[in-house]
Design a protein around this motif. Structure first.
Motif, mmCIF file in Angstrom:
data_model
loop_
_atom_site.group_PDB
_atom_site.id
_atom_site.type_symbol
_atom_site.label_atom_id
_atom_site.label_comp_id
_atom_site.label_asym_id
_atom_site.label_seq_id
_atom_site.Cartn_x
_atom_site.Cartn_y
_atom_site.Cartn_z
ATOM 1 N N UNK A 8 0.565 -1.001 0.098
ATOM 2 C CA UNK A 8 -0.044 -0.257 -0.075
ATOM 3 C C UNK A 8 1.011 1.212 -0.180
ATOM 4 N N UNK A 9 0.416 2.317 -1.079
ATOM 5 C CA UNK A 9 1.572 3.307 -0.944
ATOM 6 C C UNK A 9 0.780 4.594 0.256
ATOM 7 N N UNK A 30 4.839 -1.581 11.030
ATOM 8 C CA UNK A 30 4.460 -2.368 9.310
ATOM 9 C C UNK A 30 4.892 -3.867 9.665
ATOM 10 N N UNK A 31 4.588 -4.570 8.845
ATOM 11 C CA UNK A 31 5.209 -6.169 8.332
ATOM 12 C C UNK A 31 6.165 -5.660 6.548
ATOM 13 N N UNK A 32 6.054 -4.542 5.928
ATOM 14 C CA UNK A 32 6.695 -3.691 5.056
ATOM 15 C C UNK A 32 6.049 -3.811 3.917
ATOM 16 N N UNK A 33 3.869 -3.649 3.906
ATOM 17 C CA UNK A 33 3.573 -3.472 2.902
ATOM 18 C C UNK A 33 2.583 -2.812 3.547
ATOM 19 N N UNK A 34 3.111 -2.300 4.302
ATOM 20 C CA UNK A 34 2.608 -0.090 3.553
ATOM 21 C C UNK A 34 3.681 0.668 3.743
ATOM 22 N N UNK A 66 2.876 8.988 -8.382
ATOM 23 C CA UNK A 66 3.301 8.501 -6.813
ATOM 24 C C UNK A 66 2.388 7.296 -7.081
ATOM 25 N N UNK A 67 1.054 6.671 -8.098
ATOM 26 C CA UNK A 67 0.878 6.062 -7.538
ATOM 27 C C UNK A 67 0.515 5.666 -6.347
ATOM 28 N N UNK A 68 -0.608 6.004 -5.802
ATOM 29 C CA UNK A 68 -0.744 6.238 -4.481
ATOM 30 C C UNK A 68 -1.874 5.236 -4.321
ATOM 31 N N UNK A 69 -2.656 5.173 -3.111
ATOM 32 C CA UNK A 69 -3.733 4.073 -2.700
ATOM 33 C C UNK A 69 -4.362 4.914 -1.895
ATOM 34 N N UNK A 260 -5.544 2.218 12.176
ATOM 35 C CA UNK A 260 -6.922 1.577 11.764
ATOM 36 C C UNK A 260 -7.374 1.609 10.430
ATOM 37 N N UNK A 261 -7.394 2.758 10.189
ATOM 38 C CA UNK A 261 -8.217 2.590 8.957
ATOM 39 C C UNK A 261 -7.101 2.342 8.240
ATOM 40 N N UNK A 262 -6.060 3.022 7.973
ATOM 41 C CA UNK A 262 -4.782 2.533 7.247
ATOM 42 C C UNK A 262 -4.196 1.581 7.274
#
Length: 271
Positions: A8-9, A30-34, A66-69, A260-262
């Motif tokens: 997630x960016x 974070x586990x590296x996924x954000x 920036x290819x943001x989510x 939490x939302x993120x």
């Protein structure tokens, strides 16, 4: 075979107490996924210690490419109007912490129109509150009344119009200094009563939701008491939050709710 989920960016609008706390918590959890892809500020010289790998930007047009989510705003009500349309154009969702901006009906209508045309979403986080999901669900049937009482220590009301209404430094007991609509409360006290817009938008609106603001020298934290009545039944809820260490006007729960939302944007099991 398990399909890997893409990272997630995220872009953060503002680098004040709330977004710095969000970045700190994400770094711990974070586990590296954000990935915090960008931090947006008004004055680049004042933005220190931004997350490694984040791009420092100062204008809405820089969100492009920036290819943001997800874009998360916590920079004050003016920032919502400045960054909102670009955020909705260049990310699938825009989370707004400074919800007092939505006292401006024209701004809210404009952002909704942009989101509809772009297929994106405006997200209203729970802020420092609990029970917002209950009020939102209850509003599917007629609601008769929603009352939101905000109780904070005198120090949290310094630098606001409360100083001209009561003697904050000499209070000996809890004192209510404002009673009115959520629209008026959030407009006059945007740093402290911003959260009233959240309960209002979840339920019966800015003009029908009643708000009482209280300074209490015995308060250990920032408190909220919500009461709702309607066809669903009755809801009464109280929460007392620890203030953010770097900003007593904001609650730790505000940053926690945004984290939490993120994280829910990435979770398989959303809670």
């Amino acid at each position: 075979m398990t399909q890997s989920r893409k990272k997630l960016r995220l872009a953060l609008i503002g680098w004040g107490a709330i977004n710095r706390r969000i970045a700190e918590l994400l770094a711990e959890r974070s586990k590296g996924d954000i990935a915090i892809a960008a931090v947006a500020v008004r004055n680049a010289a004042a933005a220190i210690n931004i997350p490694a790998g984040a791009e420092l930007i100062t204008g809405p047009g820089e969100l492009a490419g920036l290819n943001l989510d997800l874009v998360v705003e916590a920079a004050g009500r003016e920032a919502v109007g400045i960054w909102g349309e670009a955020a909705l154009a260049h990310a699938s969702a825009f989370a707004v912490a400074s919800t007092s901006a939505f006292c401006d009906d024209a701004l809210l209508d404009r952002l909704i129109a942009t989101a509809e045309s772009r297929g994106s979403q405006i997200l209203i986080p729970p802020g420092a509150l609990a029970g917002i999901d209950g009020i939102a669900a209850a509003s599917l049937l007629p609601l008769d009344e929603v009352v939101h009482r905000i109780v904070k220590p005198p120090a949290a009301w310094r630098g606001t119009p409360a100083e001209s209404l009561i003697a904050l430094d000499t209070l000996t007991e809890a004192t209510a200094f404002f009673s009115g609509s959520a629209r008026e409360a959030a407009s006059r006290f945007p740093q402290n009563a911003n959260v009233a817009v959240i309960s209002a938008l979840a339920g019966i609106g800015l003009d029908r939701t009643r708000v009482e603001l209280v300074a209490d020298p015995a308060a250990a934290g920032n408190g909220h008491q919500l009461s709702a009545r309607g066809a669903f039944g009755k809801l009464d809820l109280a929460i007392e939050n620890r203030p953010l260490a770097t900003n007593p006007k904001s609650s730790e729960m505000t940053a926690l709710g945004l984290v939490r939302l993120i994280e829910n944007r990435m979770r398989t099991l959303v809670r």
